[in-house]
Design an enzyme around this catalytic site. Structure first.
Site, PDB file in Angstrom:
ATOM      1  CG  ASP A 264      -2.183  -0.924   1.620  1.00 29.00           C
ATOM      2  OD1 ASP A 264      -2.238  -1.665  -0.010  1.00 29.00           O
ATOM      3  OD2 ASP A 264      -2.779  -0.292   1.996  1.00 29.00           O
TER       4      ASP A 264
ATOM      5  CG  HIS B  66       2.241   0.466   4.576  1.00 28.93           C
ATOM      6  ND1 HIS B  66       1.862  -1.020   5.859  1.00 28.93           N
ATOM      7  CD2 HIS B  66       0.326   0.958   4.506  1.00 28.93           C
ATOM      8  CE1 HIS B  66       0.506  -0.412   5.562  1.00 28.93           C
ATOM      9  NE2 HIS B  66      -0.225   0.218   4.971  1.00 28.93           N
TER      10      HIS B  66
END
Length: 256
Positions: free
Chosen positions: A77, A224
């Protein structure tokens, strides 16, 4: 990504850039559908609008893997990021793993070459909104629509015509409206089962331990590649990818 407030100041710096995004909707651009076999190069479509080339998908939030019971989905992400995304891509390539990259519209627009590299490597794209507003579920439907559809356009333009196949609400802030809207644009709402908490930078050992401990709860792992120093994430993936293979897991994509 998981709903949280710490270390997110960098998104505030890019929100202003998103204010003029809706103007992009009137520009002439080449649109193409991302094939299910993402290893193929996208084909140009002369139509300047979505038209009938987008097939609606299920509105329910996806968690399962297309590889079945022993499949896992690696999802990344907040990027792309010029420091961390290339390192993540290198690790995935070395391990022969495909992942799903949930990109914000502002980051995609800022780093289009990285978006193209993600696509060229055979990974899938996911719409993660324009500005990563984790309070989207408390905002108007008009606001939600702008965040989702403007990000979709930005990602498509940055990728050279490849559509995002999923929509992941920032912080999981889905609404019935946002799920229906995304699904009508061919983007399956995407959840997660394992939140590694890597955005908190708890240490590589902690990230790895969380992934190993919680994997039994479902196949979709959340990492992430932007929003701060992601060196711990990179090192955690370096350890986890071979461990997952050794446990007999295969790597896939979220179901559509």
């Amino acid at each position: 990504m998981a709903r949280h407030g710490n270390g997110r100041g960098w998104y505030g710096k890019v929100v202003g850039a998103a204010l003029g995004v809706t103007l992009l909707a009137t520009g002439a651009s080449m649109w193409t559908a991302q094939a299910d076999a993402v290893h193929r190069a996208p084909k140009a479509n002369a139509a300047a609008s979505r038209g009938g080339d987008v097939k609606p998908v299920a509105e329910t939030i996806a968690h399962a893997s297309d590889q079945g019971a022993r499949g896992v989905n690696i999802t990344i992400d907040d990027g792309p990021d010029p420091t961390w995304t290339p390192q993540v891509l290198d690790l995935l390539r070395e391990s022969g793993v495909k992942a799903t990259f949930c990109m914000t519209g502002t980051q995609a627009r800022t780093y289009p070459d990285l978006v193209k590299k993600v696509v060229a490597a055979g990974h899938r794209l996911c719409d993660h909104s324009v500005s990563h507003d984790t309070g989207m579920d408390k905002k108007s439907e008009a606001y939600q629509s702008r965040e989702i559809l403007d990000a979709e356009r930005m990602i498509i333009e940055a990728s050279g015509g490849v559509r995002p196949m999923y929509y992941r609400a920032p912080g999981g802030a889905f609404t019935p409206y946002s799920r229906k809207l995304a699904a009508s644009h061919g983007m399956r709402p995407l959840g997660w089962n394992v939140d590694t908490k890597d955005f908190e930078r708890p240490g590589t050992d902690a990230i790895v331990a969380t992934a190993e401990r919680e994997l039994s709860g479902g196949p979709t792992l959340l990492f992430h590649d932007a929003g701060g120093d992601r060196s711990q994430t990179v090192e955690a993936l370096r350890r986890l990818l071979p461990w997952l293979k050794g446990q007999g897991y295969s790597f896939g994509f979220p179901v559509r």
